[in-house]
Design an enzyme around this catalytic site. Structure first.
Site, PDB file in Angstrom:
ATOM      1  NE  ARG A   2      38.950  36.002  41.497  1.00 40.65           N
ATOM      2  CZ  ARG A   2      40.062  36.489  42.029  1.00 40.65           C
ATOM      3  NH1 ARG A   2      40.680  37.495  41.466  1.00 40.65           N
ATOM      4  NH2 ARG A   2      40.577  35.962  43.119  1.00 40.65           N
ATOM      5  CD  GLU A  59      49.982  40.160  38.231  1.00 40.87           C
ATOM      6  OE1 GLU A  59      48.744  40.063  38.323  1.00 40.87           O
ATOM      7  OE2 GLU A  59      50.737  39.949  39.190  1.00 40.87           O
ATOM      8  CG  ASP A  60      44.915  41.284  38.784  1.00 38.57           C
ATOM      9  OD1 ASP A  60      46.144  41.372  39.003  1.00 38.57           O
ATOM     10  OD2 ASP A  60      44.132  40.783  39.604  1.00 38.57           O
ATOM     11  CG  PHE A  81      39.775  47.240  47.627  1.00 36.80           C
ATOM     12  CD1 PHE A  81      40.881  46.411  47.745  1.00 36.80           C
ATOM     13  CD2 PHE A  81      38.549  46.667  47.321  1.00 36.80           C
ATOM     14  CE1 PHE A  81      40.769  45.032  47.559  1.00 36.80           C
ATOM     15  CE2 PHE A  81      38.418  45.297  47.139  1.00 36.80           C
ATOM     16  CZ  PHE A  81      39.533  44.481  47.264  1.00 36.80           C
ATOM     17  CG  ASP A  99      39.375  38.702  44.774  1.00 33.76           C
ATOM     18  OD1 ASP A  99      40.433  39.282  44.473  1.00 33.76           O
ATOM     19  OD2 ASP A  99      39.270  37.959  45.770  1.00 33.76           O
ATOM     20  CG  ASP A 114      49.188  47.204  45.612  1.00 38.29           C
ATOM     21  OD1 ASP A 114      49.584  48.368  45.748  1.00 38.29           O
ATOM     22  OD2 ASP A 114      48.488  46.645  46.469  1.00 38.29           O
ATOM     23  CE  LYS A 120      45.058  49.787  44.019  1.00 36.25           C
ATOM     24  NZ  LYS A 120      44.612  49.012  45.187  1.00 36.25           N
ATOM     25  CE  LYS A 134      40.782  30.918  42.233  1.00 36.10           C
ATOM     26  NZ  LYS A 134      39.822  30.697  43.334  1.00 36.10           N
ATOM     27  N   GLY A 135      42.923  36.693  38.910  1.00 32.33           N
ATOM     28  CA  GLY A 135      42.537  38.052  38.566  1.00 32.33           C
ATOM     29  C   GLY A 135      42.700  38.461  37.120  1.00 32.33           C
TER      30      GLY A 135
HETATM   31  P1  IMP Z   1      51.515  43.289  44.534  1.00 29.30           P
HETATM   32  O1  IMP Z   1      52.335  42.056  44.757  1.00 29.30           O
HETATM   33  O2  IMP Z   1      51.435  44.110  45.785  1.00 29.30           O
HETATM   34  O3  IMP Z   1      51.945  44.097  43.352  1.00 29.30           O
HETATM   35  O4  IMP Z   1      50.015  42.824  44.375  1.00 29.30           O
HETATM   36  C1  IMP Z   1      49.408  42.469  43.207  1.00 29.30           C
HETATM   37  C2  IMP Z   1      48.156  41.707  43.569  1.00 29.30           C
HETATM   38  O5  IMP Z   1      47.432  42.325  44.646  1.00 29.30           O
HETATM   39  C3  IMP Z   1      47.173  41.720  42.397  1.00 29.30           C
HETATM   40  O6  IMP Z   1      47.428  40.667  41.492  1.00 29.30           O
HETATM   41  C4  IMP Z   1      45.844  41.600  43.109  1.00 29.30           C
HETATM   42  O7  IMP Z   1      45.541  40.229  43.341  1.00 29.30           O
HETATM   43  C5  IMP Z   1      46.046  42.261  44.451  1.00 29.30           C
HETATM   44  N1  IMP Z   1      45.480  43.636  44.476  1.00 29.30           N
HETATM   45  C6  IMP Z   1      46.181  44.794  44.542  1.00 29.30           C
HETATM   46  N2  IMP Z   1      45.367  45.864  44.567  1.00 29.30           N
HETATM   47  C7  IMP Z   1      44.106  45.365  44.498  1.00 29.30           C
HETATM   48  C8  IMP Z   1      42.793  45.993  44.464  1.00 29.30           C
HETATM   49  O8  IMP Z   1      42.636  47.229  44.495  1.00 29.30           O
HETATM   50  N3  IMP Z   1      41.735  45.147  44.400  1.00 29.30           N
HETATM   51  C9  IMP Z   1      41.860  43.781  44.357  1.00 29.30           C
HETATM   52  N4  IMP Z   1      43.058  43.163  44.383  1.00 29.30           N
HETATM   53  C10 IMP Z   1      44.171  43.947  44.448  1.00 29.30           C
END
Ligand code: IMP
Length: 198
Positions: free
Chosen positions: A159, A93-94, A146, A153, A97, A125, A41-42
Site C-alpha cells: 500500500r 475510496e481508493d 489488478f 494492496d 470496482d 473500474k 485501509k486502501g
Molecule cells: P467493489 O465493492 O467491488 O467496488 O470493490 C472495491 C474494493 O475492492 C476496493 O476498495 C479495493 O479494496 C478492492 N479492489 C478492487 N480492485 C482492486 C485492485 O485492482 N487492486 C486492489 N484492490 C482492489
C-alpha cells in the site's frame, strides 16, 4: 517475456490529479465543510494527500469493512465515531470496482442521518460495475487489470508504494513477490518473510 508489472500512473501524475480533485471539491463545498470519511485501509495515502488541498476546516473520520468472497456480503469491521446527523459527508475510496462496497457505504451514511453524501474515488473500474452507484469525483478511469500501490494492496502489502502499478501476471506476483518489491523499492528490498534475491 512481457513485463509482469507495469507502472500505470506515476507519482507526479497522481499528485497532480489529486490536487485537481481537491480544487473541484473545494469549489463545490464552499461555505459548508464536509466530514471526510476514509475507507480503511486502501484510501489512506490518497486521503492524506487530498485533504491537504482542501482549504477549510474539515473533520476526518474512518471506517473499515470486511468483505466475504469476491462478490460477497460486506460487513462493518470498524464504524465512524462522529455524528453524521444533518452533515455533508464526503466518502473517500481508493477504487470503485463492482460498486457493492460503495453502495453499502452510501446507505450507511444515509442511515446515520447525513444530509448529503458524495464520493471521491481515486480510481474507477467502470466496466466492472455490478450495481449502479454515483461517483461524484473520480481521479482516473482504469481497465480491469489488478492494480497495486498508492493504497491498493496485494495480501496486505505494497500500500505504501508511491505510484500505481498494473499487475499483468498475478502468478509471478504470488510466486515471487520480492520481484515487485525490488522493482518499486530497489535492489535488496525486503518483504515480510522473503529476502530479495541478489
Ligand atoms: P467493489 O465493492 O467491488 O467496488 O470493490 C472495491 C474494493 O475492492 C476496493 O476498495 C479495493 O479494496 C478492492 N479492489 C478492487 N480492485 C482492486 C485492485 O485492482 N487492486 C486492489 N484492490 C482492489
Amino acid at each position: 517475456m512481457s513485463e509482469p508489472f507495469v507502472e500505470v500512473v506515476d507519482e507526479a501524475t497522481l499528485q497532480e490529479r489529486v490536487a485537481q480533485l481537491g480544487s473541484e471539491i473545494s469549489a463545490d463545498y464552499e461555505g459548508t465543510p464536509p466530514i471526510v470519511v476514509g475507507v480503511l485501509k486502501g484510501s489512506l495515502p490518497f486521503m492524506t494527500d487530498l485533504v491537504k488541498h482542501l482549504p477549510f476546516g474539515v473533520e476526518l473520520d474512518f471506517l473499515s469493512l470486511t468483505r466475504f468472497g469476491h462478490h460477497g456480503r460486506v460487513s462493518l469491521a470498524m464504524d465512524t465515531s462522529l455524528s453524521m446527523d444533518g452533515r455533508d459527508v464526503l466518502i473517500v475510496e481508493d477504487i470503485v470496482d463492482t460498486g457493492l462496497t460503495l453502495t453499502t457505504l452510501r446507505r450507511l451514511m444515509e442511515v446515520k442521518g447525513a444530509r448529503d453524501v458524495r464520493t471521491v474515488a481515486l480510481l474507477d473500474k467502470a466496466t466492472r460495475r455490478i450495481v449502479d452507484v454515483p461517483v461524484e469525483y473520480r481521479g482516473f478511469e482504469v481497465g480491469d487489470e489488478f492494480l497495486l500501490g498508492y493504497g491498493l494492496d496485494w495480501e496486505g502489502r505494497f500500500r505504501n508504494v508511491r505510484s500505481l502499478w498494473g499487475v499483468m501476471d498475478l502468478k509471478t506476483l504470488a510466486d515471487e513477490p520480492q520481484l515487485f518489491a525490488q522493482k518499486v523499492f530497489g535492489e535488496g528490498a525486503l518483504i515480510r518473510g522473503v529476502a530479495a534475491a541478489r
